[in-house]
Design a protein around this motif. Structure first.
Motif, mmCIF file in Angstrom:
data_model
loop_
_atom_site.group_PDB
_atom_site.id
_atom_site.type_symbol
_atom_site.label_atom_id
_atom_site.label_comp_id
_atom_site.label_asym_id
_atom_site.label_seq_id
_atom_site.Cartn_x
_atom_site.Cartn_y
_atom_site.Cartn_z
ATOM 1 N N PRO A 321 31.562 29.097 19.599
ATOM 2 C CA PRO A 321 30.950 27.758 19.677
ATOM 3 C C PRO A 321 31.541 26.831 20.724
ATOM 4 C CG PRO A 321 32.353 27.948 17.728
ATOM 5 C CD PRO A 321 32.255 29.319 18.314
ATOM 6 N N THR A 322 32.793 27.047 21.140
ATOM 7 C CA THR A 322 33.409 26.114 22.090
ATOM 8 C C THR A 322 33.938 26.774 23.350
ATOM 9 O OG1 THR A 322 35.526 26.288 20.901
ATOM 10 C CG2 THR A 322 34.047 24.483 20.274
ATOM 11 N N LEU A 323 33.744 28.069 23.511
ATOM 12 C CA LEU A 323 34.237 28.761 24.698
ATOM 13 C C LEU A 323 33.423 28.406 25.939
ATOM 14 C CD1 LEU A 323 36.210 30.855 25.897
ATOM 15 C CD2 LEU A 323 34.563 32.642 25.255
ATOM 16 N N ASP A 324 32.137 28.089 25.761
ATOM 17 C CA ASP A 324 31.234 27.817 26.892
ATOM 18 C C ASP A 324 31.145 29.029 27.822
ATOM 19 O OD1 ASP A 324 30.625 25.022 26.258
ATOM 20 O OD2 ASP A 324 32.717 24.650 26.757
ATOM 21 N N PHE A 325 30.994 30.199 27.214
ATOM 22 C CA PHE A 325 30.826 31.428 27.991
ATOM 23 C C PHE A 325 29.438 31.421 28.616
ATOM 24 C CE2 PHE A 325 30.176 36.070 28.464
ATOM 25 C CZ PHE A 325 31.323 36.378 29.172
ATOM 26 N N ARG A 326 29.373 31.604 29.939
ATOM 27 C CA ARG A 326 28.101 31.439 30.637
ATOM 28 C C ARG A 326 27.656 32.652 31.436
ATOM 29 N NH1 ARG A 326 27.714 28.080 27.524
ATOM 30 N NH2 ARG A 326 27.193 25.875 27.736
ATOM 31 N N GLY A 327 28.504 33.670 31.561
ATOM 32 C CA GLY A 327 28.052 34.824 32.325
ATOM 33 C C GLY A 327 29.137 35.839 32.563
ATOM 34 N N ALA A 328 28.713 37.024 33.018
ATOM 35 C CA ALA A 328 29.679 38.097 33.263
ATOM 36 C C ALA A 328 29.139 39.082 34.287
ATOM 37 C CB ALA A 328 29.996 38.842 31.958
ATOM 38 N N SER A 329 30.077 39.643 35.037
ATOM 39 C CA SER A 329 29.815 40.857 35.810
ATOM 40 C C SER A 329 30.212 42.009 34.894
ATOM 41 C CB SER A 329 30.675 40.898 37.074
ATOM 42 O OG SER A 329 30.630 39.686 37.771
ATOM 43 N N VAL A 330 29.377 43.020 34.835
ATOM 44 C CA VAL A 330 29.665 44.157 33.962
ATOM 45 C C VAL A 330 29.766 45.406 34.828
ATOM 46 C CG1 VAL A 330 28.870 45.540 32.014
ATOM 47 C CG2 VAL A 330 28.515 43.064 32.015
ATOM 48 N N THR A 331 30.875 46.095 34.690
ATOM 49 C CA THR A 331 31.117 47.263 35.531
ATOM 50 C C THR A 331 31.411 48.478 34.668
ATOM 51 O OG1 THR A 331 32.377 48.029 37.461
ATOM 52 C CG2 THR A 331 33.575 46.726 35.832
ATOM 53 N N ILE A 332 31.819 49.568 35.307
ATOM 54 C CA ILE A 332 32.087 50.835 34.616
ATOM 55 C C ILE A 332 33.078 50.601 33.477
ATOM 56 C CG2 ILE A 332 33.135 53.108 34.934
ATOM 57 C CD1 ILE A 332 32.156 53.027 37.835
ATOM 58 N N PRO A 333 32.835 51.122 32.273
ATOM 59 C CA PRO A 333 31.758 52.043 31.871
ATOM 60 C C PRO A 333 30.671 51.378 31.024
ATOM 61 C CG PRO A 333 33.538 52.185 30.303
ATOM 62 C CD PRO A 333 33.899 51.070 31.243
ATOM 63 N N HIS A 334 30.367 50.100 31.266
ATOM 64 C CA HIS A 334 29.555 49.342 30.323
ATOM 65 C C HIS A 334 28.190 48.891 30.849
ATOM 66 C CE1 HIS A 334 32.767 49.326 27.444
ATOM 67 N NE2 HIS A 334 33.585 48.645 28.222
ATOM 68 N N LYS A 335 27.753 49.368 32.019
ATOM 69 C CA LYS A 335 26.473 48.888 32.557
ATOM 70 C C LYS A 335 25.295 49.280 31.669
ATOM 71 C CE LYS A 335 27.923 48.689 37.399
ATOM 72 N NZ LYS A 335 27.618 49.084 38.787
#
Length: 554
Positions: A321-335
């Motif tokens: 609720p308060t982290l303000d997570f807004r995005g990510a690059s996702v790389t090996i092995p999780h694409k």
């Protein structure tokens, strides 16, 4: 009596921790830390205090504390709390009494909860140090007590009980808790502790997965965060350097409102993405040069292989609720896992870009203004940009060989076919190449060809989508194309290697030796990062800056 309200600090302090082996050297390092921008010093006295010290040795430590150019914490950590001091508690008691009653005492003295609980009489004597009556002269110069607890294995099972016991020690002005993070989710527990603090609190996770707690301490009101002067001088696992906190993560600019981004993968320790994206965030705002282009910070987020760990970790970050997570690059092995998660959460407003769906993998997560989440793949557009910059805009009808059948090859095949070219997939396992060609459909043509026909492909470009030639990979000194094939290439045949570490792979070295035009993996990395940056900031990415940064560090 009602419980005290939460404590709100004015600012999170940057504390450089120095393991003092020699008093003069430690003082020089403290001065250097001040000059580099630290707010305070922690002197780890584990090595400086002998088991049976003389008055002269006690005096050396007292003079070190007195001469420190910044406010300091005096810590002498015993073995049972992860330190190196092997002597008796009575020696530490003597040291702390001398320091606290000196003319210039340390601003703080750190004592472990386990030490205070182990011996009631010892605790009484130790706590007696922290009273105005015990000080010499001006009571304003008394040392404050930091009560600390550490777990070098994992989150303590009795975490909240420990905190309650720490609060019972009346002289304690500050609490410190640290444990070894076993996953990124451990950081979220620490942020919750900070939200419930009733006094200055240090709450940090150790290890590679603990970087969020260290960098985001200002966002959640941590009293301080620790840093080392150099990577080789850390006093706890996962401790960043002062330079990283100030110049990579721009920690002075982090506030409660700062948005959080990161690179999700395994491993991510050597990723260059934090360098690029934090620089993009820290560019001047186009309409207000006193502000940053984007109030964000981008961090490495190591997530162990496997669907369950990915789902649990990314879900916790997104839902906090308060982290303000807004995005990510996702790389090996999780694409592929990102695509699967988007499908599971489609009813919650997760939207998968058609290109990512067709590729079967995604590398970018972005929260949009309406609260929905966009999942896309910026690898494919980056490949197209790189090809067009070298071969021209007219890719229609051209023949391009793709070497490999993994995730990068899928993106390359879609990019090439969508541009109207023919993608010819070569893989040592013929069946995998045929399956990939059958799965992917585009505006152009996608076909599979036998590996032993690679030298007869007559392609106008070759794209290496395998780890061959990668530093630390399975074949760092080899090339996916044999030298005879390169010799037979037409002068304008483009050799494109998606490996970016090293920049000059064996394949590119061989191609350049034959004067063939080349594209390196840094180019692709820059353009996929630029597309991500524009999604997150809604502003043009500083591509030229990305280029300079990457060429300097790779």
């Amino acid at each position: 009596m009602p419980a005290p309200g939460p404590y709100t600090p004015a600012v999170t302090l940057l504390c450089v921790s120095i393991m003092a082996d020699d008093a003069e050297a430690a003082l020089r390092l403290a001065t250097l830390a001040r000059d580099r921008g630290a707010d305070m010093i922690e002197f780890r006295l584990d090595h400086l205090l002998p088991d049976d010290p003389t008055d002269e040795q006690f005096g050396d430590i007292t003079r070190l504390i007195s001469a420190c150019p910044l406010p300091c914490i005096a810590t002498c950590r015993p073995l049972h709390e992860g330190g190196d001091f092997e002597g008796p508690d009575a020696v530490r008691l003597d040291l702390f009494r001398r320091l606290a009653t000196a003319e210039h005492p340390p601003r703080w003295i750190d004592l472990e909860l386990s030490t205070l609980e182990r011996d009631a009489e010892l605790a009484r004597q130790l706590l007696g140090i922290f009273t105005p009556e015990a000080a010499a002269g001006d009571s304003e110069l008394t040392s404050s007590l930091v009560v600390s607890t550490h777990d070098f294995k994992s989150r303590p099972a009795d975490l909240y009980q420990r905190l309650e016991r720490m609060r019972r020690f009346e002289p304690a002005k500050t609490n410190k808790i640290a444990w070894m993070a076993r996953s990124v989710r451990d950081n979220l527990d620490l942020f919750e502790l900070l939200s419930e603090r009733d006094r200055p609190t240090i709450a940090l996770a150790m290890g590679e997965a603990g970087i969020l707690s260290r960098v985001l301490a200002p966002k959640f009101g941590g009293f301080l965060t620790f840093a080392s002067l150099e990577p080789t001088a850390v006093t706890a696992p996962g401790q960043p350097t002062l330079d990283e906190l100030l110049n990579l993560y721009n920690i002075r600019a982090i506030t409660r409102a700062t948005c959080v981004y990161g690179v999700v993968g395994w491993p991510v320790e050597q990723s260059k993405s934090p360098l690029l994206h934090n620089c993009a965030f820290n560019q001047p705002h186009p309409s207000d040069h006193t502000a940053r282009a984007h109030d964000g910070v981008y961090l490495p987020l190591p997530v162990a292989p496997g669907w369950e760990s990915f789902k649990a970790t990314l879900g916790a970050l997104v839902d906090h609720p308060t982290l303000d997570f807004r995005g990510a690059s996702v790389t090996i092995p999780h694409k592929e896992h990102l695509l699967r998660l988007a499908q599971e959460r489609e009813c919650e407003g997760w939207i998968t870009d058609p290109l990512a769906a067709r590729i079967g993998a995604a590398n970018t997560l972005a929260r949009r203004d309406d609260g929905s989440w966009l999942i896309t793949n910026t690898d494919a557009p980056a490949i197209t940009v790189c090809l067009r910059r070298t071969m021209g805009d007219g890719l229609q009808g051209r023949r391009i060989a793709i070497i490999g059948a993994g995730g990068v090859a899928r993106a390359a095949a879609c990019a090439v076919s969508d541009a109207g070219a023919t993608a010819v997939i070569y893989n040592r396992t013929q069946q995998r190449a045929e399956m990939l060609a059958a799965e992917l459909k585009g505006a152009g043509k996608i076909v599979a060809a036998p590996w032993n026909k690679l030298h007869q492909s007559c392609a106008e470009a070759y794209i290496n989508c395998t780890p061959i030639g990668m530093r630390g990979g399975p074949a760092p000194d080899k090339t996916p194309l044999d030298l005879d094939t390169l010799e037979d290439c037409q002068p304008q045949t483009v050799i494109f290697d998606t490996v970016y570490n090293p920049t000059e792979t064996p394949l590119l070295q061989a191609a350049r030796a034959r004067n063939l035009p080349t594209i390196d993996g840094v180019d692709m990395f820059i353009h996929q990062a630029a597309a991500q940056s524009e999604l997150w900031t809604q502003r043009p990415a500083p591509v030229e800056l990305f280029e300079r940064l990457m060429r300097d560090v790779v």
